[in-house]
Every structure is written in structure tokens, then in C-alpha cells.
Design an enzyme around this catalytic site. Structure first.
Site, PDB file in Angstrom:
ATOM      1  N   LYS A 174       0.896  -1.223   0.138  1.00 36.46           N
ATOM      2  CA  LYS A 174       0.065  -0.091  -0.006  1.00 36.46           C
ATOM      3  C   LYS A 174       0.941   1.086   0.211  1.00 36.46           C
ATOM      4  O   LYS A 174       1.474   1.721   0.887  1.00 36.46           O
ATOM      5  CB  LYS A 174      -1.047  -0.074   1.285  1.00 36.46           C
ATOM      6  CG  LYS A 174      -2.086   0.897   1.018  1.00 36.46           C
ATOM      7  CD  LYS A 174      -2.395   1.618   2.257  1.00 36.46           C
ATOM      8  CE  LYS A 174      -1.779   2.973   2.848  1.00 36.46           C
ATOM      9  NZ  LYS A 174      -1.577   3.884   1.744  1.00 36.46           N
ATOM     10  N   SER A 228       5.599   7.668  10.628  1.00 28.57           N
ATOM     11  CA  SER A 228       5.612   8.468  11.734  1.00 28.57           C
ATOM     12  C   SER A 228       5.605   7.343  12.881  1.00 28.57           C
ATOM     13  O   SER A 228       5.017   6.408  13.004  1.00 28.57           O
ATOM     14  CB  SER A 228       4.576   9.445  12.017  1.00 28.57           C
ATOM     15  OG  SER A 228       3.388   8.691  12.278  1.00 28.57           O
ATOM     16  N   GLY A 232       3.588   4.343  13.786  1.00 27.09           N
ATOM     17  CA  GLY A 232       4.165   2.730  14.070  1.00 27.09           C
ATOM     18  C   GLY A 232       3.759   2.316  15.289  1.00 27.09           C
ATOM     19  O   GLY A 232       3.688   1.159  15.347  1.00 27.09           O
ATOM     20  N   GLU A 249      10.170   1.639  11.021  1.00 23.30           N
ATOM     21  CA  GLU A 249      11.371   2.439  10.428  1.00 23.30           C
ATOM     22  C   GLU A 249      10.451   3.929  10.598  1.00 23.30           C
ATOM     23  O   GLU A 249       9.754   4.515  10.060  1.00 23.30           O
ATOM     24  CB  GLU A 249      11.390   2.235   9.184  1.00 23.30           C
ATOM     25  CG  GLU A 249      12.797   2.787   8.711  1.00 23.30           C
ATOM     26  CD  GLU A 249      13.899   2.652   9.770  1.00 23.30           C
ATOM     27  OE1 GLU A 249      14.173   3.288  10.385  1.00 23.30           O
ATOM     28  OE2 GLU A 249      14.180   1.169   9.816  1.00 23.30           O
ATOM     29  N   CYS A 283      13.842  11.058   6.667  1.00 26.86           N
ATOM     30  CA  CYS A 283      13.670  10.853   8.247  1.00 26.86           C
ATOM     31  C   CYS A 283      15.055  10.762   8.864  1.00 26.86           C
ATOM     32  O   CYS A 283      15.461  11.081   9.866  1.00 26.86           O
ATOM     33  CB  CYS A 283      12.941   9.474   8.440  1.00 26.86           C
ATOM     34  SG  CYS A 283      13.626   7.923   7.599  1.00 26.86           S
ATOM     35  N   GLU A 384       9.977  16.121  15.622  1.00 28.48           N
ATOM     36  CA  GLU A 384      10.314  15.810  13.997  1.00 28.48           C
ATOM     37  C   GLU A 384       9.472  16.740  13.389  1.00 28.48           C
ATOM     38  O   GLU A 384       8.200  16.547  13.343  1.00 28.48           O
ATOM     39  CB  GLU A 384      10.089  14.410  13.616  1.00 28.48           C
ATOM     40  CG  GLU A 384      10.523  14.252  12.356  1.00 28.48           C
ATOM     41  CD  GLU A 384      10.545  12.817  11.743  1.00 28.48           C
ATOM     42  OE1 GLU A 384       9.337  12.161  12.173  1.00 28.48           O
ATOM     43  OE2 GLU A 384      11.273  12.422  10.825  1.00 28.48           O
TER      44      GLU A 384
HETATM   45  C1  UN1 Z   1      14.593   8.474   4.706  1.00 29.30           C
HETATM   46  O1  UN1 Z   1      15.125   9.456   5.241  1.00 29.30           O
HETATM   47  O2  UN1 Z   1      13.329   8.288   4.731  1.00 29.30           O
HETATM   48  O3  UN1 Z   1      20.043   8.024   3.952  1.00 29.30           O
HETATM   49  C2  UN1 Z   1      15.404   7.121   3.954  1.00 29.30           C
HETATM   50  C3  UN1 Z   1      19.608   8.520   3.298  1.00 29.30           C
HETATM   51  C4  UN1 Z   1      18.919   7.737   2.164  1.00 29.30           C
HETATM   52  C5  UN1 Z   1      17.504   7.146   2.661  1.00 29.30           C
HETATM   53  C6  UN1 Z   1      16.779   7.835   3.561  1.00 29.30           C
HETATM   54  N1  UN1 Z   1      19.577   6.577   1.603  1.00 29.30           N
HETATM   55  O4  UN1 Z   1      19.318   9.571   3.422  1.00 29.30           O
END
Ligand code: UN1
Length: 495
Positions: A174, A228, A232, A249, A283, A384
């Protein structure tokens, strides 16, 4: 404008709901990129049923043969790299240099999978007893739900899809509603590469409508989610009730520390890229800059000048540094944090407003924003933000810098700039994040290394590299006794 359909059992089908939704270009909201089915629980159930049916046959295909398909997927992705990257810039907004990188990360993940299928080994170990051998093998689990985010529309889906399928599982994906088109194209590539029907299914729609049904479905054995921490935690809670495996994650509040002996030019390049690359929507983005006191004022002056020189605009233009935010509501949320920062008493040295000049008037652009004199306890230093807002904090020395760095509920990525070998090693030891960079920014992880975080950033799993395969497989431990007699292990021969 393209009409997309759900992919269920190898067929492109409309939603039983009869409803659709659009995704639009965040750099120019008038442009509709695609129209997608707004799926309901009936669609979801059909997709899970197809994945369940396909599982028996797929798990019986030998690993190296499964990996052949991954290699073909990689080849097609390479041929379509520019097309996919341009589509990604149109649906997500990030600049073309970055979307090419996102697609490349997907290709690299595919190539990694194509090799992994020929070497995915278990262990052989000695037994306590003669004429007995011991080993472990890895097996798939069944049907997975893969719930993917909008900020890496190809890379992150591939982090999940390749290890999941190569391991012999089947999946229902999804994708995020802001960026469904890239997953749609990727699914077609799998089909073109010869993936059997039902192994990979795609159901579009909103998490609020079908999310809970995915989590509660008895035929789903595991959920892999990127998003988020709030969502999660809910996923973990529901999966916990039925003992579904779940890999999460989640958020980050990543910090870059610059010590007084560091190469300041290098640290400056690092923070500009880490904080404002992808418009701060990673993230792993750097949202806190922790400066040792003696360089504080000087570094802020250097940073302000460079941040103000960044160009904003449509990411399809090769010269643009910073694209729009993904949506209007993201822009509102980011501006809300800017207001919070002001009220908390942090000093804003640049940015703090939408950018609406020229062609940008029709998109969700926001100026790179820097707050200085931020206290570690302020909300802008703790929560965040997921946008181009950087909080600069002063630390009196190395120890204080490290304690500020760790003073967050998150633990994804951190960067420490120093030329002092001893302090670099001490920082590695003290840092409470899953990824640590020395003299490099908090973003830019490579796909063959473990990726993930400590604390509220996740639940202990790591995507990327070989560790992603640990998420999607079960270990089977095997003892083979060829002595012809009952041999008891040491635990059963004590007295
Ligand atoms: C993310 O920030 O959601 O390490 C993933 C990084 C990328 C992946 C980021 N290879 O900045």
C-alpha cells in the site's frame, strides 16, 4: 494524466468502491499526475487472497531462480531510470538530481537482491555429539503487508519489496497516497520481468480507510512500515495482539555536531545538504545543528549566507537546489512549527515563510529556515518537523554536545565533525543512534548497509543489506543424527 489501477493477481483492476483519488504535482498543484483507485476492504481482501494463493508456488522456486527475476527488474529499471525519476519529481517534488539518486538506490537494491539469492547462507555448526551435524536455514513466512512512505517513492518500496519477495514471501503493497505512481510503475516492471501473478499486489488508498483491516487480517504474517512514530506505535500494538512480525522504521530528530577543531567548510557543506536536501523531508534529515561555543557565531554567519543562496523551484529544472514540500498540509504543519519556535524564544536568522515567487506561486514551497539560540528542551529541538527548518544549539564543550545530541526520543542518524581521532571514536561510543557519520552529513546511507534507528525510531529491525533479509525470514534449526542410536545432548546427561 494516467489512470492507474490496483494490481491484484497479475491483473489491473478498479476498486470495488468505484471511487478514485488524484495525485498532484506539489511544484504546480494544477497538474494532475495520475488518478488512482480509492480501495476498500473488499479490494484488500482480494489482494491478500491472491498473495496467499501465489505463496505456495513462489516459496518453492529456488532462491537463485527468484533472484534471476530481481536481476531482470534491475535491468528494466536501469533502462527506465530517467523516466521514473522525472515521474518522481512530478509526484513528490524533490529535485531531479535527487530523484535520480532515489531511483538509483532502487536499482542498487535490486542488484543486491540479484546476488543475495545465490549466497543467502545459513550456518553449519559442530554438535556436542559424534555423528551428528547441525545447521540453520532461512525460510519465508507468508503474505506481508508493505506500507511505504512518500519521501522516497522508489527507494523505500524497493528496500521492502526485494528482500520480501526474494526470501519467498508474497506481498500486498500500500503506497503513500501522495506518491502512488512510482510504486505503480515499479509493479509493472516486476510483471514485465516475469514475476508470477499474485506474488506482488498493489492496493492504493488511504491508511485511515484500509490500514486497520490490513493489520487485523489473519492471513497477513508481517507488516513492514516506514512513517511516523505515532502510526508505528499503533501498528506495533495491533500486530502484537496476533503476534504478527512487524518492522517499523519511524521518525528522527537527527543532529550534526561540529567541534571547534573541525574543518568548517566541510561541516558547512554537510549541514546544507543534510538539512535542506529533499527539502528536509528525509527521516535522516539534519534538524539540529550543535556547535561548540568557540565557533558558534562564525559558523552561523557562514551558514546563513549559504542557506539564503539556495535556489527554490520546480525540481525538473536541473539548476534548482530545493523543491517544494509534498503538500499544503505539510507546509502548514511546518509553518506551525516555525510559529512555535518564535513563541519559544528562538531567534530566526533566515526563512520562516512560504516562497511564492514566479512559478512557485502554484506550489508548496517554503524558504530554508534557521533558528539559532535554540535550547535543547524547546519543541523545535525535540519534535520531528520533516521540513527545511534547522535548530542551532550552542554547546560549551564535547561532553555537552554529546549530551544534547542524545537528548531526544529518536535515534536514527547523527553526524560528528572533528579532526580529533580520539573524540571521533568517543563520539561513536556515546552516540545513541543506529547510524553514525564521522565528517559526513546525517543523510546518504548506502543500500548494502543496515539502516534503522534506536529508541523511538523503530523496534530493533534494520532495513538495507543483509539485515533486511532477517526481517523477512524465519530461522529453522536442523539437527541430523547419523549415529543410528539415541544420543542425548549434554543437557540431558547430567546425573
Ligand atoms: C529516509 O530518510 O526516509 O540515508 C530514507 C538516506 C537515504 C534514505 C533515507 N539513503 O538519506
Amino acid at each position: 494524466m494516467k489512470q492507474y489501477k490496483n494490481l491484484i493477481d497479475g491483473k489491473l483492476v478498479d476498486s470495488k468502491s468505484g471511487r478514485t483519488f488524484e495525485n498532484r504535482n506539489p511544484a504546480n498543484w494544477d497538474e494532475v499526475v495520475g488518478v488512482f483507485p480509492k480501495s476498500n476492504v473488499e479490494d484488500l481482501n482480494m489482494a491478500i487472497e491472491a498473495a496467499k494463493k501465489a505463496y505456495k508456488k513462489w516459496r518453492a522456486v529456488p532462491w537463485p531462480m527468484r533472484s534471476e527475476i530481481m536481476r531482470k527488474v534491475a535491468q528494466i529499471m536501469i533502462a527506465k531510470k530517467e523516466e521514473l525519476s522525472q515521474l518522481m519529481t512530478r509526484e513528490m517534488g524533490k529535485v531531479i538530481k535527487e530523484t535520480r539518486g532515489d531511483t538509483q538506490e532502487g536499482i542498487d537494491t535490486a542488484l543486491y537482491a540479484s546476488l543475495e539469492g545465490r549466497k543467502f547462507y545459513g550456518y553449519t555448526l559442530p554438535s556436542e555429539l559424534p555423528n551428528k551435524s547441525c545447521m540453520t536455514i532461512r525460510e519465508p513466512l507468508g503474505v506481508w503487508s508493505l506500507i511505504t512512505p512518500w519521501n522516497f517513492p522508489i527507494a523505500i518500496p524497493t528496500w521492502k519489496i526485494f528482500p520480501c519477495l526474494l526470501s519467498g514471501n508474497t506481498a500486498v503493497v500500500k503506497p503513500a497516497t501522495y506518491t502512488p505512481a512510482c510504486v505503480g510503475e515499479l509493479a509493472q516492471i516486476f510483471k514485465e520481468a516475469g514475476l508470477p501473478d499474485g506474488v506482488l499486489n498493489v492496493v492504493y488508498g488511504s491508511g485511515s480507510e484500509i490500514g486497520e483491516a490490513i493489520l487485523n487480517h489473519p492471513d497477513i504474517v508481517g507488516v513492514s512500515f516506514t512513517g511516523s512514530s505515532e502510526i508505528g506505535k499503533r501498528i506495533g500494538e495491533v500486530c502484537g495482539k496476533t503476534l504478527k512480525r512487524c518492522s517499523l522504521e519511524l521518525g528522527g530528530k537527527n543532529g550534526q555536531v561540529v567541534l571547534k577543531d573541525a574543518n568548517l567548510e566541510l561541516a558547512l557543506e554537510g549541514i546544507l545538504w543534510g538539512a535542506f536536501g529533499t527539502t528536509g523531508q528525509r527521516c535522516t534529515a539534519t534538524s539540529r545543528l550543535i556547535l561548540e561555543a568557540p565557533i558558534y557565531d562564525k559558523f552561523i554567519d557562514m551558514l546563513k549566507a549559504r542557506a539564503e543562496a539556495l535556489t527554490l523551484g520546480n525540481g525538473l529544472n536541473e539548476d534548482i537546489d530545493v523543491g517544494p514540500l509534498v503538500s499544503e498540509s505539510q507546509r502548514e504543519s511546518i509553518h506551525g512549527y516555525v510559529e512555535i519556535g518564535r513563541k519559544e524564544g528562538a531567534r530566526m536568522v533566515t526563512g520562516g515563510e512560504s516562497y511564492k515567487q514566479g512559478e512557485c506561486a502554484n506550489g508548496w514551497f517554503y524558504k530554508p529556515t534557521i533558528f539559532v539560540d535554540v535550547l535543547p528542551t524547546m519543541r523545535i529541538a525535540q519534535e520531528e518537523i520533516f521540513g527545511p527548518v534547522l535548530s542551532v544549539i550552542k554547546a560549551k564543550d564535547f561532553n555537552e554536545a554529546m549530551s544534547i545530541l542524545n537528548n531526544t526520543v529518536y535515534g536514527l542518524s547523527s553526524a560528528i565533525y572533528t579532526n580529533d581521532l580520539n573524540l571521533a571514536h568517543k563520539a561513536i561510543e556515546l552516540t545513541e543512534t543506529g547510524i553514525v557519520y564521522i565528517n559526513a552529513p546525517t543523510i546518504g546511507a548506502e543500500c548494502h548497509l543496515p539502516f534503522g534507528g534506536m529508541k523511538d525510531t523503530g523496534n530493533g529491525h534494520r532495513e538495507g543489506g543483509w539485515t533486511a533479509y532477517e526481517i523477512f525470514t524465519e530461522i529453522k534449526t536442523i539437527y541430523i543424527d547419523y549415529s543410528g542410536s539415541l544420543q542425548k545432548a549434554q543437557i540431558d546427561t547430567q546425573g
